[in-house]
Design a protein around this motif. Structure first.
Motif, PDB file in Angstrom:
ATOM      1  N   SER A  16       0.839  -1.205   0.000  1.00  0.00           N
ATOM      2  CA  SER A  16       0.000   0.000   0.000  1.00  0.00           C
ATOM      3  C   SER A  16       0.875   1.256   0.000  1.00  0.00           C
ATOM      4  O   SER A  16       2.067   1.199   0.333  1.00  0.00           O
ATOM      5  CB  SER A  16      -0.892  -0.023   1.264  1.00  0.00           C
ATOM      6  OG  SER A  16      -1.636   1.169   1.381  1.00  0.00           O
ATOM      7  N   ASP A  38       4.519  -7.765   3.525  1.00  0.00           N
ATOM      8  CA  ASP A  38       3.446  -7.007   4.169  1.00  0.00           C
ATOM      9  C   ASP A  38       2.605  -7.943   5.046  1.00  0.00           C
ATOM     10  O   ASP A  38       2.504  -9.140   4.766  1.00  0.00           O
ATOM     11  CB  ASP A  38       2.545  -6.347   3.111  1.00  0.00           C
ATOM     12  CG  ASP A  38       1.820  -5.116   3.638  1.00  0.00           C
ATOM     13  OD1 ASP A  38       2.229  -3.984   3.285  1.00  0.00           O
ATOM     14  OD2 ASP A  38       0.858  -5.290   4.423  1.00  0.00           O
ATOM     15  N   TYR A 158       3.731   8.734  17.561  1.00  0.00           N
ATOM     16  CA  TYR A 158       4.215   8.678  16.173  1.00  0.00           C
ATOM     17  C   TYR A 158       5.529   9.446  16.043  1.00  0.00           C
ATOM     18  O   TYR A 158       6.510   8.938  15.497  1.00  0.00           O
ATOM     19  CB  TYR A 158       3.153   9.249  15.232  1.00  0.00           C
ATOM     20  CG  TYR A 158       3.495   9.085  13.761  1.00  0.00           C
ATOM     21  CD1 TYR A 158       3.436   7.839  13.147  1.00  0.00           C
ATOM     22  CD2 TYR A 158       3.866  10.179  12.974  1.00  0.00           C
ATOM     23  CE1 TYR A 158       3.756   7.678  11.802  1.00  0.00           C
ATOM     24  CE2 TYR A 158       4.184  10.033  11.639  1.00  0.00           C
ATOM     25  CZ  TYR A 158       4.123   8.770  11.048  1.00  0.00           C
ATOM     26  OH  TYR A 158       4.439   8.616   9.713  1.00  0.00           O
ATOM     27  N   THR A 196      -2.350   8.125   1.389  1.00  0.00           N
ATOM     28  CA  THR A 196      -2.201   6.668   1.498  1.00  0.00           C
ATOM     29  C   THR A 196      -3.321   6.135   2.394  1.00  0.00           C
ATOM     30  O   THR A 196      -4.262   6.852   2.724  1.00  0.00           O
ATOM     31  CB  THR A 196      -0.840   6.321   2.138  1.00  0.00           C
ATOM     32  OG1 THR A 196      -0.877   6.741   3.515  1.00  0.00           O
ATOM     33  CG2 THR A 196       0.320   6.996   1.432  1.00  0.00           C
TER      34      THR A 196
HETATM   35  N1  LIG Z   1       1.208   8.960   4.391  1.00  0.00           N
HETATM   36  C1  LIG Z   1       1.937   9.946   4.897  1.00  0.00           C
HETATM   37  O1  LIG Z   1       1.554  11.146   4.817  1.00  0.00           O
HETATM   38  C2  LIG Z   1       3.258   9.634   5.573  1.00  0.00           C
HETATM   39  C3  LIG Z   1       4.045  10.715   6.006  1.00  0.00           C
HETATM   40  C4  LIG Z   1       5.248  10.455   6.614  1.00  0.00           C
HETATM   41  C5  LIG Z   1       5.692   9.147   6.771  1.00  0.00           C
HETATM   42  N2  LIG Z   1       4.910   8.105   6.360  1.00  0.00           N
HETATM   43  C6  LIG Z   1       5.421   6.746   6.551  1.00  0.00           C
HETATM   44  O2  LIG Z   1       5.379   6.035   5.324  1.00  0.00           O
HETATM   45  C7  LIG Z   1       5.360   4.630   5.595  1.00  0.00           C
HETATM   46  C8  LIG Z   1       4.287   3.976   4.759  1.00  0.00           C
HETATM   47  O3  LIG Z   1       3.006   4.405   5.218  1.00  0.00           O
HETATM   48  P1  LIG Z   1       1.814   4.788   4.220  1.00  0.00           P
HETATM   49  O4  LIG Z   1       1.476   6.198   4.458  1.00  0.00           O
HETATM   50  O5  LIG Z   1       2.134   4.337   2.870  1.00  0.00           O
HETATM   51  O6  LIG Z   1       0.615   3.947   4.880  1.00  0.00           O
HETATM   52  P2  LIG Z   1      -0.219   2.705   4.306  1.00  0.00           P
HETATM   53  O7  LIG Z   1      -1.129   2.304   5.433  1.00  0.00           O
HETATM   54  O8  LIG Z   1      -0.828   3.038   3.005  1.00  0.00           O
HETATM   55  O9  LIG Z   1       0.883   1.595   4.087  1.00  0.00           O
HETATM   56  C9  LIG Z   1       1.529   0.977   5.190  1.00  0.00           C
HETATM   57  C10 LIG Z   1       1.750  -0.499   4.870  1.00  0.00           C
HETATM   58  O10 LIG Z   1       2.388  -1.102   6.012  1.00  0.00           O
HETATM   59  C11 LIG Z   1       1.761  -2.353   6.244  1.00  0.00           C
HETATM   60  N3  LIG Z   1       1.936  -2.757   7.643  1.00  0.00           N
HETATM   61  C12 LIG Z   1       1.325  -2.262   8.751  1.00  0.00           C
HETATM   62  N4  LIG Z   1       1.711  -2.944   9.836  1.00  0.00           N
HETATM   63  C13 LIG Z   1       2.597  -3.881   9.412  1.00  0.00           C
HETATM   64  C14 LIG Z   1       3.328  -4.889  10.069  1.00  0.00           C
HETATM   65  N5  LIG Z   1       3.231  -5.087  11.409  1.00  0.00           N
HETATM   66  N6  LIG Z   1       4.161  -5.675   9.346  1.00  0.00           N
HETATM   67  C15 LIG Z   1       4.251  -5.503   7.986  1.00  0.00           C
HETATM   68  N7  LIG Z   1       3.564  -4.578   7.311  1.00  0.00           N
HETATM   69  C16 LIG Z   1       2.747  -3.777   8.022  1.00  0.00           C
HETATM   70  C17 LIG Z   1       0.312  -2.130   5.875  1.00  0.00           C
HETATM   71  O11 LIG Z   1      -0.383  -3.348   5.610  1.00  0.00           O
HETATM   72  C18 LIG Z   1       0.438  -1.247   4.635  1.00  0.00           C
HETATM   73  O12 LIG Z   1       0.524  -2.036   3.454  1.00  0.00           O
HETATM   74  C19 LIG Z   1       5.142   4.507   7.101  1.00  0.00           C
HETATM   75  O13 LIG Z   1       6.367   4.235   7.743  1.00  0.00           O
HETATM   76  C20 LIG Z   1       4.617   5.867   7.487  1.00  0.00           C
HETATM   77  O14 LIG Z   1       4.843   6.165   8.836  1.00  0.00           O
HETATM   78  C21 LIG Z   1       3.702   8.318   5.763  1.00  0.00           C
END
Ligand SMILES: NC(=O)c1ccc[n+]([C@@H]2O[C@H](COP(=O)([O-])OP(=O)(O)OC[C@H]3O[C@@H](n4cnc5c(N)ncnc54)[C@H](O)[C@@H]3O)[C@@H](O)[C@H]2O)c1
Length: 285
Positions: A16, A38, A158, A196
């Protein structure tokens, strides 16, 4: 690492959002095989099928819970066997919970720190010894957040997990230098707001961590994030392409957004630290 052509990669949280974007961008850059790791089997199967249909490199999936060291070690072994050796490791899986630091439940602290920090620790413990033994040019990319460099309100767990993730990646860089493992590069992605599924992260919350924070403060960060994501979040593939172009250019601190976001936020923070002022409130638009 200046080129991903022909490389092999694993992306945790690859089913994702930003992880899916990183996998897609690696394939666009000519990666030979990308393994998505994942916890969410349905999304994993769907994303593997979608990325295979791009018709570039090989794509495969492995179910993995990054909070469990055995699960990560199993995923590393499987990925290594399938590809003949991983060269790019994206430690990207992450979740979010909001709330004031004193109201956030201990279950939320365990969940968020377990995925965002321990998940990265497990990845480092399983992959770095293999990369050292392989002796080939390789790169470890951790996904932290701009919230790992500049804190905001009602997001204590966070921000704490992401500050720790940035510290861990900086320490890893120093450790590899001291250990003489110069063939392993490191970068930390500090995304701004990206559209996301992170605001539906509870879908993967373990049943035994049932006590989610449900206070007024727990909705403050989520509400403002949703507002920003609603009309201002970046497309994850656009962000991932930008991030990987910076990795290829040799940057350690990597952003998802064009423009002066990083310079502005970090510049203000440095000014406050040097002046001894409390940190000013900065959102990540
Ligand atoms: N979306 C934002 O604005 C944003 C901003 C800063 C940082 N991030 C970081 O980006 C990274 C990706 O997040 P995203 O925004 O794409 O969210 P998302 O929810 O779309 O994707 C996160 C993915 O991690 C997987 N996941 C969750 N728990 C898990 C586990 N225990 N083991 C394996 N996989 C697991 C989920 O199934 C999902 O596919 C994260 O580290 C998040 O903190 C996101």
């Amino acid at each position: 690492m200046h080129d991903f052509d022909g490389t092999t990669a694993i992306v945790t949280g690859g089913a994702s959002g930003i992880g899916r974007g990183l996998a897609t961008s690696l394939l666009e850059d000519g990666a030979a095989h990308v393994v998505l790791a994942d916890i969410e089997q349905g999304a994993l199967d769907l994303t593997v099928a979608e990325l295979r249909s791009l018709g570039t490199g090989e794509v495969s999936g492995v179910r993995c819970d990054v909070t469990d060291p055995k699960s990560v070690e199993d995923a590393a072994r499987v990925a290594w066997e399938r590809t003949g050796g991983i060269r790019v490791v994206c430690l990207n899986a992450g979740v979010f919970a909001g709330g004031y630091s004193w109201e956030t439940t201990l279950d939320d602290w365990d969940w968020v720190m377990g995925v965002n920090l321990r998940g990265m620790v497990h990845g480092i413990r399983s992959f770095i010894p293999r990369l050292i033994d392989a002796g080939e040019p390789s790169h470890v990319i951790g996904t932290a957040s701009i919230a790992g460099v500049v804190a905001s309100a009602a997001s204590a767990v966070y921000c704490t997990s992401k500050f720790a993730a940035v510290g861990l990646m900086e320490s890893l860089h120093h450790d590899l230098g001291l250990a003489g493992a110069a063939h392993i590069g490191t970068s930390v992605i500090c995304p701004g707001m990206v559209t996301t599924n992170i605001d539906h992260g509870d879908r993967n919350r373990p049943a035994d961590l049932g006590d989610a924070t449900d206070t007024e403060s727990s909705h403050l960060a989520g509400d403002s994030i949703s507002q920003i994501l609603g009309d201002g979040g970046l497309d994850p593939l656009v962000g991932a392409r930008h991030a990987l172009s910076q990795v290829k250019a040799g940057r350690f601190y990597v952003t998802t957004h064009e423009g002066d976001l990083w310079d502005r936020l970090v510049g203000n923070q440095n000014d406050d630290r040097l002046a001894g002022h409390p940190p000013r409130f900065q959102m990540y638009e």
